[in-house]
Design an enzyme around this catalytic site. Structure first.
Site, PDB file in Angstrom:
ATOM      1  CG  HIS A  79      -5.180  -0.019  -3.936  1.00 38.03           C
ATOM      2  ND1 HIS A  79      -4.600  -0.382  -2.671  1.00 38.03           N
ATOM      3  CD2 HIS A  79      -6.083  -0.944  -4.251  1.00 38.03           C
ATOM      4  CE1 HIS A  79      -5.273  -1.340  -2.216  1.00 38.03           C
ATOM      5  NE2 HIS A  79      -6.069  -1.919  -3.140  1.00 38.03           N
ATOM      6  NE  ARG A  84      -3.514  -2.174   2.926  1.00 36.38           N
ATOM      7  CZ  ARG A  84      -3.342  -3.308   3.580  1.00 36.38           C
ATOM      8  NH1 ARG A  84      -1.937  -3.371   4.204  1.00 36.38           N
ATOM      9  NH2 ARG A  84      -4.050  -4.298   3.764  1.00 36.38           N
ATOM     10  CE  LYS A  93      -6.135  -0.392   4.629  1.00 39.05           C
ATOM     11  NZ  LYS A  93      -7.641  -0.714   4.015  1.00 39.05           N
ATOM     12  CG  HIS A 125      -6.045  -8.532   1.812  1.00 36.91           C
ATOM     13  ND1 HIS A 125      -6.191  -9.318   0.574  1.00 36.91           N
ATOM     14  CD2 HIS A 125      -5.789  -7.305   1.363  1.00 36.91           C
ATOM     15  CE1 HIS A 125      -6.009  -8.334  -0.471  1.00 36.91           C
ATOM     16  NE2 HIS A 125      -5.815  -7.221   0.081  1.00 36.91           N
ATOM     17  CE1 TYR A 154      -6.010  -7.049  -5.624  1.00 36.76           C
ATOM     18  CE2 TYR A 154      -6.697  -7.797  -3.375  1.00 36.76           C
ATOM     19  CZ  TYR A 154      -6.131  -6.906  -4.396  1.00 36.76           C
ATOM     20  OH  TYR A 154      -5.881  -5.653  -3.810  1.00 36.76           O
ATOM     21  NE  ARG A 204      -2.981  -3.699  -0.874  1.00 35.02           N
ATOM     22  CZ  ARG A 204      -2.624  -4.694  -0.286  1.00 35.02           C
ATOM     23  NH1 ARG A 204      -1.102  -4.839  -0.201  1.00 35.02           N
ATOM     24  NH2 ARG A 204      -3.178  -5.128   0.796  1.00 35.02           N
TER      25      ARG A 204
END
Length: 249
Positions: free
Chosen positions: A200, A98, A125, A226, A235, A203
């Protein structure tokens, strides 16, 4: 009442982004269509389409996927202009980071593990860290970049310094996420890519390529950091779409 629908739509458009408002209105239309068919409500589908119409949603650049050739053109454009920008794009593409993660990288975040494997420590994150394996080619590129910038991979002092620094601030100020977005768009334009591209997007390209190459969902999830596998499923679905198109042609 249709008046209430209109007021609710107006409320959504004032308080939410178009994409979010569209999702909420779509869910409402589906629910009210179901209740109308069951005789519980009186608002028919024509009225729903008019009074609960979803707003137009622009193409989100983060979900545009780069082809291998397009990514190669971007990297070539950066290589001819700036070593920092070239390595930045290479790290984005090689580690699927990210934009906030790439600006947070420190020189000391790279660690050589067993059998010559190199792991990149990434703060993602929710302040969660993950170890991302990188290719020998990317590692050699990073080493060269650090040395050319007159820093050391073995210095304890340099280990705490940002990997990608701003040209302002005496060499210790990290790039901002805004700068990363500018760099990505700059080289996308230089490479002649007309579709909207963001960090992104790079990514998303990484995750989609992993799915196309049939990497397991858990592997993609861990690689990209994730927390929810539902995010990773995007994806997988995109990879299936691209594979299906390839077979069609």
């Amino acid at each position: 009442r249709v008046e209430d629908l209109s007021l609710y739509r107006e409320h959504l458009l004032k308080g939410y982004a178009p994409a979010t408002a569209a999702k909420k209105l779509t869910a409402l239309r589906r629910f009210l269509t179901f209740t109308y068919m069951g005789g519980a409500t009186r608002i028919n589908s024509e009225a729903l389409r008019f009074f609960a119409k979803s707003p137009k949603v622009g193409q989100d650049p983060s979900y545009n996927v780069l082809t291998e050739e397009e990514l190669g053109r971007m990297l070539a454009a950066a290589r001819s202009k700036s070593m920092r920008d070239y390595v930045l794009l290479a790290v984005l593409a090689g580690a699927g980071l990210r934009e906030a993660e790439v600006v947070g990288l420190k020189i000391g975040d790279f660690r050589e593990a067993q059998e010559g494997q190199v792991l990149l420590r990434v703060l993602g994150k929710g302040q969660k860290t993950r170890a991302v394996p990188i290719s020998p080619e990317l590692w050699h590129l990073v080493q060269r970049y650090v040395l050319l910038s007159e820093r050391s991979l073995t210095s304890h002092a340099d280990a705490r310094k940002p990997l990608f620094v701003s040209r302002e601030g005496g060499g210790d100020k990290p790039l901002t996420t805004r700068s990363v977005r500018y760099i990505v768009k700059k080289y996308a334009n230089t490479a002649g890519i007309t579709k909207a591209i963001s960090p992104h997007s790079v990514r998303h390209t990484v995750g989609t390529n992993m799915a196309v190459n049939e990497a397991p969902l858990l592997v993609i999830q861990q690689f990209l950091g994730h927390s929810d596998p539902k995010t990773t499923m995007r994806y997988i679905r995109r990879g299936e779409e691209l594979a299906s198109k390839a077979h069609t042609y």
